[in-house]
Structures are given as structure tokens and as C-alpha cells.
Motif scaffolding. Structure first.
Motif, PDB file in Angstrom:
ATOM      1  N   LEU A 122       5.966 -26.001  12.847  1.00 22.50           N
ATOM      2  CA  LEU A 122       6.212 -26.684  14.170  1.00 22.50           C
ATOM      3  C   LEU A 122       5.708 -26.162  15.407  1.00 22.50           C
ATOM      4  N   SER A 123       5.711 -24.771  15.465  1.00 22.50           N
ATOM      5  CA  SER A 123       5.028 -24.438  16.756  1.00 22.50           C
ATOM      6  C   SER A 123       3.716 -23.902  16.541  1.00 22.50           C
ATOM      7  N   HIS A 124       3.285 -23.972  15.297  1.00 18.03           N
ATOM      8  CA  HIS A 124       1.945 -23.299  14.967  1.00 18.03           C
ATOM      9  C   HIS A 124       1.550 -22.091  15.589  1.00 18.03           C
ATOM     10  N   VAL A 125       2.796 -21.231  15.151  1.00 17.52           N
ATOM     11  CA  VAL A 125       2.522 -19.890  15.486  1.00 17.52           C
ATOM     12  C   VAL A 125       2.473 -19.052  14.424  1.00 17.52           C
ATOM     13  N   SER A 126       1.460 -17.981  14.373  1.00 18.32           N
ATOM     14  CA  SER A 126       1.348 -16.820  13.285  1.00 18.32           C
ATOM     15  C   SER A 126       1.948 -15.769  13.560  1.00 18.32           C
ATOM     16  N   ALA A 127       2.497 -15.115  12.674  1.00 15.08           N
ATOM     17  CA  ALA A 127       3.072 -13.555  12.905  1.00 15.08           C
ATOM     18  C   ALA A 127       2.859 -12.742  11.638  1.00 15.08           C
ATOM     19  N   LYS A 128       2.595 -11.415  11.733  1.00 17.66           N
ATOM     20  CA  LYS A 128       2.379 -10.520  10.832  1.00 17.66           C
ATOM     21  C   LYS A 128       3.659  -9.629  10.847  1.00 17.66           C
ATOM     22  N   HIS A 129       4.208  -9.228   9.464  1.00 17.88           N
ATOM     23  CA  HIS A 129       5.213  -8.900   9.361  1.00 17.88           C
ATOM     24  C   HIS A 129       4.984  -7.402   8.445  1.00 17.88           C
ATOM     25  N   SER A 130       5.376  -6.279   8.774  1.00 12.49           N
ATOM     26  CA  SER A 130       5.251  -5.070   7.967  1.00 12.49           C
ATOM     27  C   SER A 130       6.515  -4.403   7.960  1.00 12.49           C
ATOM     28  N   VAL A 131       6.818  -3.672   6.845  1.00  6.00           N
ATOM     29  CA  VAL A 131       7.966  -2.952   6.554  1.00  6.00           C
ATOM     30  C   VAL A 131       7.954  -1.827   5.481  1.00  6.00           C
ATOM     31  N   THR A 139       0.793  -1.240  -0.128  1.00  5.96           N
ATOM     32  CA  THR A 139      -0.043   0.014   0.067  1.00  5.96           C
ATOM     33  C   THR A 139       0.993   1.317   0.034  1.00  5.96           C
ATOM     34  N   ASP A 140       0.461   2.328  -0.658  1.00  6.02           N
ATOM     35  CA  ASP A 140       1.046   3.603  -0.786  1.00  6.02           C
ATOM     36  C   ASP A 140       0.842   4.509   0.640  1.00  6.02           C
ATOM     37  N   THR A 141       1.914   4.940   0.916  1.00  2.00           N
ATOM     38  CA  THR A 141       1.858   6.063   2.276  1.00  2.00           C
ATOM     39  C   THR A 141       2.792   7.031   2.123  1.00  2.00           C
ATOM     40  N   ILE A 142       2.624   8.244   2.828  1.00  2.00           N
ATOM     41  CA  ILE A 142       3.494   9.215   2.877  1.00  2.00           C
ATOM     42  C   ILE A 142       3.975   9.421   4.390  1.00  2.00           C
ATOM     43  N   ILE A 143       5.150   9.698   4.526  1.00  2.00           N
ATOM     44  CA  ILE A 143       5.732  10.159   5.731  1.00  2.00           C
ATOM     45  C   ILE A 143       6.646  11.357   5.760  1.00  2.00           C
ATOM     46  N   TYR A 144       6.558  12.291   6.852  1.00  2.00           N
ATOM     47  CA  TYR A 144       6.964  13.437   6.925  1.00  2.00           C
ATOM     48  C   TYR A 144       8.436  13.380   7.461  1.00  2.00           C
ATOM     49  N   GLU A 145       9.529  13.790   6.918  1.00  2.00           N
ATOM     50  CA  GLU A 145      10.701  13.489   7.317  1.00  2.00           C
ATOM     51  C   GLU A 145      11.481  15.198   7.357  1.00  2.00           C
ATOM     52  N   ASN A 146      11.756  15.640   8.644  1.00  2.00           N
ATOM     53  CA  ASN A 146      12.114  17.037   8.647  1.00  2.00           C
ATOM     54  C   ASN A 146      11.395  17.981   7.824  1.00  2.00           C
ATOM     55  N   GLY A 147      10.256  17.778   7.850  1.00  2.00           N
ATOM     56  CA  GLY A 147       9.022  18.642   7.330  1.00  2.00           C
ATOM     57  C   GLY A 147       8.941  18.473   5.868  1.00  2.00           C
ATOM     58  N   THR A 148       9.540  17.254   5.390  1.00  2.00           N
ATOM     59  CA  THR A 148       9.299  17.200   3.863  1.00  2.00           C
ATOM     60  C   THR A 148       8.511  15.853   3.587  1.00  2.00           C
ATOM     61  N   ALA A 149       7.558  15.970   2.831  1.00  2.00           N
ATOM     62  CA  ALA A 149       6.686  14.559   2.420  1.00  2.00           C
ATOM     63  C   ALA A 149       7.540  13.669   1.864  1.00  2.00           C
ATOM     64  N   VAL A 150       7.644  12.481   2.080  1.00  2.00           N
ATOM     65  CA  VAL A 150       8.404  11.384   1.352  1.00  2.00           C
ATOM     66  C   VAL A 150       7.390  10.418   0.850  1.00  2.00           C
ATOM     67  N   LYS A 151       7.315   9.892  -0.216  1.00  2.00           N
ATOM     68  CA  LYS A 151       6.534   8.554  -0.553  1.00  2.00           C
ATOM     69  C   LYS A 151       7.132   7.267  -0.200  1.00  2.00           C
ATOM     70  N   TYR A 152       6.162   6.378   0.530  1.00  2.00           N
ATOM     71  CA  TYR A 152       6.726   5.304   0.837  1.00  2.00           C
ATOM     72  C   TYR A 152       5.732   4.241   0.614  1.00  2.00           C
ATOM     73  N   LEU A 153       6.189   2.736   0.458  1.00  2.00           N
ATOM     74  CA  LEU A 153       5.248   1.765   0.342  1.00  2.00           C
ATOM     75  C   LEU A 153       5.253   0.810   1.423  1.00  2.00           C
ATOM     76  N   GLN A 154       4.249   0.416   1.875  1.00  2.00           N
ATOM     77  CA  GLN A 154       4.126  -0.324   3.315  1.00  2.00           C
ATOM     78  C   GLN A 154       3.752  -1.911   2.771  1.00  2.00           C
ATOM     79  N   ILE A 155       4.750  -2.844   2.768  1.00  3.70           N
ATOM     80  CA  ILE A 155       4.741  -4.106   2.581  1.00  3.70           C
ATOM     81  C   ILE A 155       4.122  -5.183   3.621  1.00  3.70           C
ATOM     82  N   THR A 156       3.234  -5.700   3.751  1.00  9.87           N
ATOM     83  CA  THR A 156       2.789  -6.563   4.851  1.00  9.87           C
ATOM     84  C   THR A 156       2.520  -8.013   4.388  1.00  9.87           C
ATOM     85  N   GLY A 157       2.751  -9.057   5.153  1.00  8.65           N
ATOM     86  CA  GLY A 157       2.714 -10.276   4.700  1.00  8.65           C
ATOM     87  C   GLY A 157       2.553 -10.949   6.211  1.00  8.65           C
ATOM     88  N   ASP A 158       1.777 -12.371   6.129  1.00 10.51           N
ATOM     89  CA  ASP A 158       1.645 -13.253   7.130  1.00 10.51           C
ATOM     90  C   ASP A 158       2.639 -14.316   7.120  1.00 10.51           C
TER      91      ASP A 158
END
Length: 544
Positions: free
Chosen positions: A120-129, A96-115
Motif C-alpha cells: 500500500l505504501s510501497h515502503v521496503s524495510a529490512k528486519h534482523s534479529v 548467519t552464525d555469529t558470536i557475542i561475548y556476554e560477561n566475558g563469555t563467548a555465546v553462539k548466536y544466529l542472525q536472521i535477516t529478511g526484507d
């Protein structure tokens, strides 16, 4: 001083001057050669930098244009692929597209999300970067290393690795595709020099590089192909010269890293090279010129002093010779008169017979006194100890008295006197003024021909001053000597004729008295026809 010695001095001085000038010119030439070599090396280095920077800039333009095309879809696919390689996630990865302000300047970012799921442990986790958008990659290239040193933990480290891996992958692909395209063009052989070189961009690249490298001078340039023909472009810049002189210009190979395409050579001409060299050498040249001028001036003053001393020695020698002769004559006369009076036969005669001898002794004694008086006057003038009185005088009276005494001395000729009507009163020193007029009259008589003809005139000027004019029909003075007749001990040469007696003190005394009283005197003469002296006397009485 002997003439041969003076010649030796002139020869030595001239030789020293010639050697000095030669050394200064040689040093200036050596400095010019050194500065010229330094400038040529600097120009060659700058042109090499121009060629390398132009090639890099041209490659960057090609890669950037290819990489900056509509590549967002490929970029997102690469992000998903590299995200799955870094994190054990399932197929369901969203961006998904998103905008983050760095030092007062708008910078375009992409948010990547996956499960992710651990079987073995039957544990689920969500990762986002967060990853930079494709439009922000240029800023990442410049600032990525700084962010690398600051962010080394957690998701930030994951994001950095993701960005780095994606960019490396895309650059490899873009460069590979671009090389394929370039090789394709090379194989086709359809690339022309005008396609390879953007002339406006090259012009700005040369200008900017010259400014950075401190090569501020005018220049012209042209591009030549392998056959040595100048490359013609559809449009030209002001500095592109199709008729450039390749013999005097500097050259550098364009695209030095490209060994496949046809060779292009950039020729750059610098028409103001000598001005650049002069700007670097002017201080040294100025010092050399001043040094030579100072030495020449010193030699000139020294040589002039030597000539003046030589002339002074000659004048003093002539003065001593003349004065000795003048003293010898009356002394001999007095001696003869004394011998005659001391004779035993003469003592037996009447006293009346002795009177001629006594008169002779008295006259010669006065003559000796006059000679001594003139020498003393000259000495007083030299010391500057003379003091001028300021008495009320009358010009016509002084002139009449002097002329009356002078007429007695003239046996053949006359003095014509033309005086202004009325009284001509003024303020001056009575003794020195009388001596001044007497010297001018005596000088006219002395340098007259066998028949004396002297005209004396007094006038009253409109401004109240007085003019005294004395003219003679004597031997005259050559123009070469007119400006020297008032010098001390100077006598106008008369060749082998010695009937004109004098010591070079009279006119010098006249000029000194005139200057001390604030008057003016000038002389005009024509050789063989006569001389005229004009004395302007200030009537200071009108202002007192």
C-alpha cells in the motif's frame, strides 16, 4: 534403732530405686520409639524423593539425548518459519552464525535477516534479529525468564518471542516423537529392567539425596521386579546387595509416574539404624544414667550413714555400760572401806588396823583417776588439741621400765625381753610414747590365756629406724575384726565371756599417737594362737 525399723528403711529405699530405674527405662523406651518413628518417616520421605528425582532425571536424559542429536538443520528451518510468522517478510530470509561475548563469555548466536514490503505504501524495510544457537538452548532454559523481565522492547522482545516459540515448537515435536518411540518400545515388550535403570546413576542419585536430606548412614539396596525377584545387572556397585532382607528393608516404587511399564521396587536396608538413633539419644540417656547414679550414690551414703549411726549408738551403749561397771567397782570398795572405818568398834582399835582400808581407798582412787585420764585423753584426741613434745628419748630404756612394771602384775607366766645392743635414741613425746608402749603391753597381758607368755623385741633397721615387736600367745583376733581394732570404742566381741575388761580406747589412742609422730604400726593375728604388734619408730635424730 530397732532392727525392724532398719528393715523398713531398706525396703523403702530399694522400692524407690526400683521405681526410679523403671521410670527412666520407660522414658528411654518411649524416646526410642518416638525417634524410631521419626527416622522411619524421614527415610520414607527421602526414598520418595529419590524415586521422583530419578524418574525426572531419566526422562531428562532421554529428552536431552533426542533433542541434542544432529538437529541444527531442523532448528534453522524452524527459526525461518517462526520469523516469517512474526514479521511480514518475503521468502528471502537468511541465517548467519555469529558470536557475542556476554560477561566475558563467548555465546553462539544466529542472525536472521529478511526484507519486508508494504504494497500500500510501497515502503521496503529490512528486519534482523539474533537467536540463540541450538547448543545454547540449555542456558536459555535456565536464564530465559530473567532475560524476559529485562528485555521487553524492540528487537530484544522480538528475539525473545522467537526463541520462545522455536523452543516450544521443538520441545513439542521432540516429546511427541519421543513418546511415539517409547510407546513403540512398550508395545514391543522388549524393555528389560537393566535397560530402564542405570545402576551407577541410581547409586549416585541415592547417595547425593541422602547427603542433601541429612541421612548420613550406611545403606545397601536392591531392585526387585513384579514377581519379587531381585534384578541382576551385568555390573554392580558396592552397595548393591543381591541377598538383601526385604522384611527389614524400606521400599519405594521406582518410576512412580509410569503406569505402563512393569513395576520395579527399590529396597533399601540400613544396617546401622540403632547407631543413628543412639547418636540422637545419647545426651538424654547420659542424663538419665547420671541421675540414676546420683540417686543410688545418695541412697548408699544415707544408708551407710544410718548403719554407722546405729553402730555408733551400740558402741556408745556398750562403752557406757562398761565404764559404769568400772566406776561402780571402786566406788563400792571405797564405800565399804569408809563404812568400816566409821564403825564405832573400829575407832577404838589401833591406827595400824586402819592402814589396809586406807591403802584400799588409795588404790581404788588411783584406779578411778586412771579411768578418768583415759576418757580425757580420748576427748583431747577427738578435738585435735593434743601437742606433742620433741624430746630426746631412748627406746630400750622406755621398754625396760614398762616391762619391769608389767612383770609385777603377772602371777602365772613371763615376759621375755630381747633388746638390741647399744642405745636406740630418737625424738618423741616422753609421756605419750611411754603410754603407747604401756598400752600395747597391757593389751597383751589382758588378752593372754591363763598362762601369760609375751615376747618383746627391739631392733635397729638398716635405714636407721627402730622396730618394736610384741607378741603374745593369747586368744587372738579373727580376720573380720583386724581392720577395726584401732577404731574408737571398738571392742572385739567375746561372746558371753566378760572377764576381759576394757572400753575400746586403748588401741585407738595408740594409733592416734603413732600417726601424730609419723610412725607406723601393723598387726597380725591368728585366732586362738595369739597376736603380734609391730611398731616402726622413725629415728629423726639422724636428720637433725
Amino acid at each position: 534403732m530397732k532392727r525392724i525399723k532398719l528393715k523398713h528403711i531398706v525396703f523403702l529405699i530399694s522400692s524407690a530405686l526400683i521405681v526410679l530405674v523403671f521410670l527412666q527405662l520407660y522414658q528411654a523406651f518411649q524416646l526410642y520409639e518416638k525417634k524410631s518413628e521419626e527416622l522411619n518417616n524421614h527415610i520414607e520421605n527421602v526414598l520418595s524423593k529419590v524415586a521422583i528425582r530419578h524418574e525426572k532425571a531419566s526422562d531428562l536424559q532421554r529428552y536431552t539425548s533426542f533433542f541434542g542429536s544432529d538437529f541444527s538443520g531442523q532448528y534453522k528451518k524452524a527459526l525461518k518459519q517462526e520469523f516469517q510468522n512474526l514479521v511480514p517478510v518475503r521468502e528471502s530470509v537468511s541465517i548467519t552464525d555469529t558470536i557475542i561475548y556476554e560477561n566475558g563469555t563467548a555465546v553462539k548466536y544466529l542472525q536472521i535477516t529478511g526484507d519486508s514490503y508494504d504494497s500500500l505504501s510501497h515502503v521496503s524495510a529490512k528486519h534482523s534479529v539474533l537467536a540463540r544457537d541450538i547448543s545454547e538452548l540449555s542456558s536459555y532454559i535456565k536464564k530465559g525468564t530473567k532475560n524476559q523481565s529485562k528485555d521487553k522492547d524492540g528487537d530484544n522482545d522480538l528475539a525473545f518471542q522467537l526463541d520462545k516459540r522455536v523452543i516450544n515448537s521443538l520441545f513439542k515435536k521432540s516429546k511427541y516423537i519421543n513418546d511415539l518411540m517409547i510407546n513403540a518400545f512398550r508395545s514391543s515388550g522388549n524393555i528389560t529392567p537393566t535397560d530402564r535403570v542405570n545402576l551407577a546413576f541410581l547409586d549416585s542419585m541415592i547417595t547425593k539425596t541422602f547427603e542433601i536430606e541429612d541421612l548420613a548412614t550406611k545403606f545397601n539396596y536392591a531392585i526387585f521386579d513384579e514377581q519379587g525377584d531381585v534384578v541382576e545387572f551385568p555390573t554392580y556397585t558396592d552397595r548393591y546387595n543381591l541377598n538383601i532382607d526385604t522384611q527389614s528393608s524400606k521400599q519405594v516404587r521406582m518410576f512412580p509416574g509410569n503406569i505402563f511399564d512393569k513395576e520395579l521396587t527399590l529396597h533399601v536396608s540400613f544396617p546401622q539404624t540403632n547407631i543413628v538413633l543412639f547418636n540422637e539419644m545419647w545426651l538424654t540417656l547420659l542424663v538419665s544414667v547420671l541421675l540414676i547414679s546420683l540417686v543410688v550414690l545418695s541412697f548408699y551414703v544415707m544408708f551407710k550413714t544410718i548403719l554407722n549411726q546405729k553402730h555408733l549408738a551400740e558402741v556408745k551403749s556398750d562403752f557406757i555400760s562398761n565404764m559404769t561397771h568400772e566406776f561402780k567397782t571402786p566406788i563400792s570398795t571405797i564405800s565399804l572401806a569408809c563404812e568400816a572405818m566409821s564403825d564405832s568398834d573400829m575407832n577404838q582399835t589401833e591406827a595400824s588396823n586402819l592402814s589396809p582400808f586406807i591403802k584400799m581407798i588409795d588404790e581404788e582412787n588411783k584406779r578411778l583417776g586412771g579411768l578418768v585420764e583415759q576418757i580425757l585423753k580420748s576427748a583431747v584426741l577427738d578435738k585435735g588439741d593434743i601437742k606433742m613434745k620433741r624430746d630426746e628419748l631412748e627406746l630400750n630404756e622406755i621398754v625396760s621400765q614398762v616391762v619391769g612394771k608389767a612383770k609385777i602384775r603377772i602371777s602365772n607366766g613371763e615376759i621375755q625381753l630381747d633388746q638390741a645392743v647399744g642405745l636406740l635414741p630418737f625424738i618423741g613425746d616422753p609421756v605419750h610414747t611411754n603410754n603407747l608402749i604401756s598400752n600395747l603391753v597391757d593389751n597383751a597381758i589382758k588378752y593372754s590365756k591363763e598362762e601369760v607368755l609375751i615376747k618383746i623385741k627391739t631392733e635397729k633397721l638398716k635405714n636407721g629406724d627402730y622396730k618394736f615387736i610384741i607378741s603374745d600367745k593369747g586368744i587372738g583376733i579373727k580376720n573380720d575384726h583386724l581392720d577395726k581394732i584401732f577404731d574408737k570404742l571398738y571392742r572385739v566381741p567375746t561372746g558371753n565371756v566378760h572377764d576381759v575388761k576394757g572400753y575400746g580406747l586403748g588401741l585407738n589412742y595408740v594409733k592416734a599417737i603413732v600417726d601424730l609422730q609419723g610412725w607406723k604400726i601393723n598387726v597380725k593375728s591368728k585366732y586362738g594362737e595369739g597376736t603380734t604388734f609391730t611398731l616402726i619408730i622413725k629415728n629423726t635424730q639422724d636428720h637433725e
